[in-house]
Design an enzyme around this catalytic site. Structure first.
Site, PDB file in Angstrom:
ATOM      1  N   ARG A 122      15.419  -5.754  -6.786  1.00 13.05           N
ATOM      2  CA  ARG A 122      16.128  -5.755  -8.059  1.00 13.05           C
ATOM      3  C   ARG A 122      17.535  -5.210  -7.857  1.00 13.05           C
ATOM      4  NH1 ARG A 122      11.982  -4.536 -12.954  1.00 13.05           N
ATOM      5  NH2 ARG A 122      12.437  -6.646 -13.620  1.00 13.05           N
ATOM      6  N   GLN A 127      19.585 -11.155  -9.034  1.00 14.23           N
ATOM      7  CA  GLN A 127      19.139 -11.331 -10.420  1.00 14.23           C
ATOM      8  C   GLN A 127      18.746 -12.777 -10.714  1.00 14.23           C
ATOM      9  OE1 GLN A 127      22.147  -9.795 -13.013  1.00 14.23           O
ATOM     10  NE2 GLN A 127      21.628  -7.658 -12.631  1.00 14.23           N
ATOM     11  N   ASP A 130      15.147 -13.187  -9.813  1.00 13.75           N
ATOM     12  CA  ASP A 130      14.220 -12.152 -10.295  1.00 13.75           C
ATOM     13  C   ASP A 130      13.220 -12.760 -11.268  1.00 13.75           C
ATOM     14  OD1 ASP A 130      12.938  -9.884 -11.042  1.00 13.75           O
ATOM     15  OD2 ASP A 130      14.717  -8.800 -11.712  1.00 13.75           O
ATOM     16  N   SER A 133      11.633 -10.403 -13.970  1.00 13.75           N
ATOM     17  CA  SER A 133      12.435 -10.204 -15.176  1.00 13.75           C
ATOM     18  C   SER A 133      12.391 -11.437 -16.074  1.00 13.75           C
ATOM     19  CB  SER A 133      13.888  -9.887 -14.793  1.00 13.75           C
ATOM     20  OG  SER A 133      13.970  -8.631 -14.156  1.00 13.75           O
ATOM     21  N   TYR A 230      12.744   0.531 -12.314  1.00 12.25           N
ATOM     22  CA  TYR A 230      11.588   0.948 -13.095  1.00 12.25           C
ATOM     23  C   TYR A 230      11.696   2.427 -13.429  1.00 12.25           C
ATOM     24  CZ  TYR A 230       9.530  -3.446 -11.529  1.00 12.25           C
ATOM     25  OH  TYR A 230       9.284  -4.769 -11.279  1.00 12.25           O
TER      26      TYR A 230
END
Length: 523
Positions: A122, A127, A130, A133, A230
């Site tokens: 991450r 991105q 990802d 997500s 996280y």
């Protein structure tokens, strides 16, 4: 290379790893695309749509695995699907290697390369790949829709002829990707939205989306941020304070959406049974962590239950699959971006560069070896927020002493300024004629009064620059108006020019300010 997407074997899974649109983009990279018959049917992508996009449709999974070099899936493969892999073949899918050690060994023994989409680091550069997500975003949105489907009232407040309808109150626990998606959806539907997270840096994100951040008054300044984006596990003291706050909020909340989940760990229990009992009948709890035991004590994975006091607890684990078309589109885009990095020359040749942070982080088996766990990425996903320094609380005596000192200092400055001004004015009066002094005193007073009036106007009404320039222009106009009746042609001409230029500045300033304010108004 030949890339293929089989039909998902997991019961109830409706997503597919390749869509007709993503296949077109993969073909631009030099790849050939294949799909198993019926793979996209549940997501609304017919075999004819794939064929129209130049994708070869194969009759079954065995034929697809035998024909392709890269297999793209959504769910982790079953043992039977791993057995279909061959040496040198690549599998791209969610895999969860920490929980599927036996499956990982089996893939290594087959000599296959496995890229786990759930292991994509991450970091900013990754991105676009990802997938966690992407799916969490959909899950957060769908959680609000499911809550609304089981909630017996409006989200937004209304005043109608039949009576007043209060807005729903929604609490989102955890402001990760799923939590922020839930906050945005609930807010857009008109609910009064509250959100809680242990990470201090998300408070501004929550408030920027129109929700109210639930502040926890805890003495120890805990930074709940951890690597990977996280939240870190909380201390027992912090957890007790957190549960105490939730018990305080429970009776007022109509909908609670819990999103606290870290892959590979059991979900923390945050919404306990006594909190459910404190909620009003008809309230709804949506637990997005149900697959790892749930954040709510009463959550039953894959089921919707109703508590004894009439609270609905939703523990579905397939929220992204319930929006299969959207989920497949986003997930296939993540796969496409991964293959773009694997095909840097866009010539259809895979270059599995293990020096690349993203590819290395996502690869769990390669060249007959298990490469999990990966080394930590060189770039942290989220920088820890600096602790904010709290201003020292002054005692009443200290506050009174500070105010007295400030008043004394201000008085000394004003008296000094007035004294120096009086001396200068007196000195000028000794040498200047009386007619000059009359005009000069009026000028000084006009400047002083204008400065005090304009300077104290709130800058929210117009910009500070315009407030000062308008004051100066007003003084110029007043002086010019007093001289415009002079008998000298030169004086009249200069006065007229001064009025004209100062007027342009004043009215132009107001027009610019009006246009600036119009930028913040809805048309």
């Amino acid at each position: 290379m030949k890339i293929g997407a089989p039909r998902e074997q997991f019961d109830g899974e409706a997503r597919v790893a390749m869509t007709p649109d993503s296949a077109l983009q993969l073909q631009k990279l030099g790849h050939e695309c294949f799909v198993e018959a019926g793979a996209g049917a549940k997501a609304g992508f017919a075999d004819t749509a794939y064929a129209a996009a130049g994708v070869t449709v194969l009759p079954d999974a065995a034929a697809l695995y035998a024909a392709v070099d890269i297999v793209a899936k959504v769910r982790p493969p079953s043992e039977a699907e791993v057995d279909l892999l061959r040496s040198g073949q690549t599998l791209i899918s969610f895999f969860y290697p920490a929980q599927n050690g036996a499956l990982l060994d089996r893939a290594r023994d087959k000599g296959a390369t496995v890229i786990a989409m759930d292991m994509v680091p991450r970091i900013s550069r990754a991105q676009k790949m990802d997938a966690l997500s992407s799916m969490a975003n959909i899950a957060g949105y769908r959680a609000v829709i499911e809550a609304g489907n089981n909630f017996g009232r409006f989200f937004t407040g209304q005043v109608t002829a039949a009576g007043k309808v209060p807005p729903a109150k929604v609490l989102v626990v955890g402001a990760g990707v799923a939590g922020l998606a839930a906050i945005g959806t609930a807010t857009s539907l008109g609910a009064i939205t509250y959100a809680f997270d242990v990470r201090p840096e998300v408070a501004e994100q929550i408030e920027s989306m129109g929700a109210e951040f639930v502040f926890l008054d805890f003495e120890d300044n805990q930074d709940g941020a951890a690597t990977g984006g996280y939240a870190a596990p909380s201390s027992p003291e912090f957890r007790e304070k957190q549960l105490e706050k939730f018990r305080e909020l429970a009776p007022d909340m109509d909908i609670v959406i819990t999103t606290a989940l870290i892959p590979g760990r059991d979900a923390p229990k945050l919404w306990l049974e006594d909190m459910v009992k404190a909620m009003k009948p008809g309230s709804v709890v949506v637990d997005l962590a149900a697959e790892r035991g749930g954040n709510c004590d009463l959550t039953v994975p894959d089921q919707k239950i109703v508590s004894d006091n009439g609270v609905t607890i939703i523990g579905y684990t397939d929220f992204p699959s319930r929006m299969a078309a959207q989920s497949s589109t986003l997930y296939s885009t993540n796969i496409r971006h991964m293959l773009t990095d694997l095909t840097p020359a866009k010539d259809g040749v895979i270059n599995h560069n293990m020096e690349d942070d993203v590819i290395r982080g996502a690869t769990v088996t390669h060249a007959g070896e298990i490469t999990f766990p990966p080394p930590p990425p060189k770039v942290a996903a989220i920088a820890a927020a600096r602790p904010k320094e709290r201003p020292k609380e002054l005692t009443p005596e200290e506050r009174r002493a500070a105010e007295t000192a400030a008043f004394r200092k201000q008085t000394v400055n004003q008296v000094t300024l007035l004294g120096v001004g009086a001396v200068l004015l007196l000195g000028l009066g000794l040498v200047a004629p009386a007619s000059f002094m009359q005009h000069f005193i009026v000028f000084v007073l006009a400047v002083f009064v204008g400065f005090q009036v304009i300077w104290n106007v709130s800058h929210s009404l117009h910009t500070p620059l315009m407030s000062v320039t308008n004051a100066i222009s007003s003084i110029i106009i007043l002086g010019a108006l007093m001289q415009v009746g002079s008998g000298s042609f030169l004086v009249i001409l200069l006065s007229a020019l001064a009025i004209f230029m100062a007027g342009i500045n004043i009215f132009g300033g107001f027009l610019v300010t009006r246009r600036m304010l119009a930028m913040f108004q809805k048309s």
